[in-house]
Design a protein around this motif. Sequence first.
Motif, short mmCIF file in Angstrom:
data_model
loop_
_atom_site.label_atom_id
_atom_site.label_comp_id
_atom_site.label_asym_id
_atom_site.label_seq_id
_atom_site.Cartn_x
_atom_site.Cartn_y
_atom_site.Cartn_z
N SER A 39 0.82 -1.21 0.00
CA SER A 39 0.00 0.00 0.00
C SER A 39 0.85 1.26 0.00
CB SER A 39 -0.94 0.02 1.20
OG SER A 39 -0.23 0.01 2.42
N ASN A 40 0.29 2.30 -0.55
CA ASN A 40 0.91 3.62 -0.56
C ASN A 40 1.00 4.12 0.88
OD1 ASN A 40 1.25 6.53 -0.83
ND2 ASN A 40 0.57 6.30 -2.95
N GLY A 41 2.17 4.63 1.29
CA GLY A 41 2.34 5.09 2.66
C GLY A 41 1.42 6.22 3.06
N ALA A 42 0.85 6.93 2.08
CA ALA A 42 -0.05 8.04 2.37
C ALA A 42 -1.50 7.60 2.52
CB ALA A 42 0.05 9.10 1.27
N LEU A 43 -1.78 6.31 2.38
CA LEU A 43 -3.14 5.79 2.49
C LEU A 43 -3.58 5.82 3.96
CD1 LEU A 43 -5.11 4.36 0.38
CD2 LEU A 43 -4.35 2.22 1.41
N TRP A 44 -4.76 6.33 4.23
CA TRP A 44 -5.28 6.34 5.60
C TRP A 44 -5.79 4.95 5.96
CZ3 TRP A 44 -4.35 10.18 8.85
CH2 TRP A 44 -4.05 11.44 8.31
N HIS A 45 -5.30 4.42 7.09
CA HIS A 45 -5.63 3.04 7.45
C HIS A 45 -5.48 2.82 8.95
CE1 HIS A 45 -1.25 2.97 7.18
NE2 HIS A 45 -1.26 1.88 7.93
N ALA A 46 -5.87 1.64 9.40
CA ALA A 46 -5.74 1.27 10.81
C ALA A 46 -5.89 -0.24 10.93
CB ALA A 46 -6.80 1.96 11.68
N SER A 47 -5.27 -0.81 11.96
CA SER A 47 -5.61 -2.19 12.32
C SER A 47 -6.94 -2.15 13.05
CB SER A 47 -4.53 -2.80 13.21
OG SER A 47 -4.38 -2.06 14.41
N ALA A 48 -7.65 -3.26 13.03
CA ALA A 48 -8.95 -3.33 13.70
C ALA A 48 -8.84 -4.21 14.94
CB ALA A 48 -10.02 -3.85 12.74
N ALA A 49 -9.88 -4.19 15.74
CA ALA A 49 -9.89 -4.96 16.99
C ALA A 49 -9.83 -6.46 16.71
CB ALA A 49 -11.14 -4.63 17.78
N ASN A 50 -9.09 -7.16 17.55
CA ASN A 50 -9.06 -8.62 17.48
C ASN A 50 -10.11 -9.16 18.46
OD1 ASN A 50 -8.58 -11.33 17.39
ND2 ASN A 50 -6.42 -11.22 17.93
N ASN A 51 -11.24 -9.54 17.91
CA ASN A 51 -12.34 -10.08 18.72
C ASN A 51 -12.37 -11.60 18.74
OD1 ASN A 51 -13.46 -7.49 19.40
ND2 ASN A 51 -14.21 -7.36 17.29
N SER A 52 -11.29 -12.21 18.23
CA SER A 52 -11.21 -13.67 18.21
C SER A 52 -10.55 -14.17 19.49
CB SER A 52 -10.40 -14.14 17.00
OG SER A 52 -9.02 -13.94 17.20
N ASP A 53 -10.41 -15.47 19.59
CA ASP A 53 -9.77 -16.08 20.77
C ASP A 53 -8.29 -16.37 20.55
OD1 ASP A 53 -12.19 -16.12 22.20
OD2 ASP A 53 -12.78 -18.04 21.28
N ASN A 54 -7.74 -15.95 19.40
CA ASN A 54 -6.37 -16.30 19.05
C ASN A 54 -5.56 -15.06 18.68
OD1 ASN A 54 -6.78 -19.29 19.08
ND2 ASN A 54 -8.14 -18.82 17.37
N VAL A 55 -4.25 -15.13 18.94
CA VAL A 55 -3.35 -14.08 18.48
C VAL A 55 -3.33 -14.09 16.95
CG1 VAL A 55 -1.32 -15.58 18.58
CG2 VAL A 55 -1.03 -13.11 18.72
N ARG A 56 -3.24 -12.88 16.37
CA ARG A 56 -3.13 -12.77 14.91
C ARG A 56 -1.80 -12.15 14.57
NH1 ARG A 56 -4.76 -7.91 11.76
NH2 ARG A 56 -2.52 -7.72 12.19
N VAL A 57 -1.02 -12.84 13.73
CA VAL A 57 0.36 -12.45 13.43
C VAL A 57 0.47 -11.98 11.98
CG1 VAL A 57 2.77 -13.19 13.40
CG2 VAL A 57 1.19 -14.16 15.10
#
Length: 261
Positions: free
Chosen positions: A196-214
């Motif tokens: 992705s373009n570094g100027a793109l507005w973005h965010a990680s979202a909440a992890n509502n699962s029971d497992n770590v996400r890598v």
Amino acid sequence: TNPIYVQQMNIDLEQAKNEVISGTGYLVLPNIVPKETLNIARTAILSQLDSDRWFGELGEKHRRVRDLFYLSPVFDELVSIPIVMNIAERILGSNFKLGAFTGNCLLPGAPNGYVHQDYPYFHSEFTRLGYNRTDCPPKEVLELQLIVTIDPFTIDNGATALIAGSQNWPLSSPSPKEFWKTATRIEASAGTVILSNGALWHASAANNSDNVRVGLLAQYLNPKVKRMVKALDTMDQDAPPEVWKRIIKNHRLKHLLKPSP
């Protein structure tokens, strides 16, 4: 041949460049990294969650693992996947370099991330390059962001959220309410590459699962840009000798780790 590159992709590099610069601002390339490589990377990253190699911006449920080159040679390959290198060169020019490289772990219960751009990441660096924040976006791409999905990215476990085309917005942050109302979530199977373009507005979202996400995160920088992670500028002095010897034998890594301006 590169053991990571498992699928011959017929990608038009000029079309890919145009998509990142003036289109949606991102590319999704599935089925790039094989399962056995993902398993090695995941095990190495998770082994560091209680070490001194992690930091996090989102509280105790978020871990970024640094010094990946010290953990396993598999990360040498994951940061220099040939199709990624080809696209990055087309967008950033032949002298692009690595700006940052970390494992990114969202533990169960991790909250939504901050809405942000990956570059410009501080005002002094932006003005050093001769840009005025009121005259944005810049006329050139300053940073390209890499995500490698070590685990599947799903709505439930925090798949990246972004606003397509926002790399060409003025440098005024969308409100969280506006962002989450309009953002696209990038769901992807394990082994997918997202650029992705570094100027793109973005965010990680909440992890509502029971497992770590890598996942893996890397920045590829326009050659005139200074690195955010200064440790990459001094790896020749700071890395264990056996690690540095391995790196300098890999022409792609030598290219990525050359000094900042």
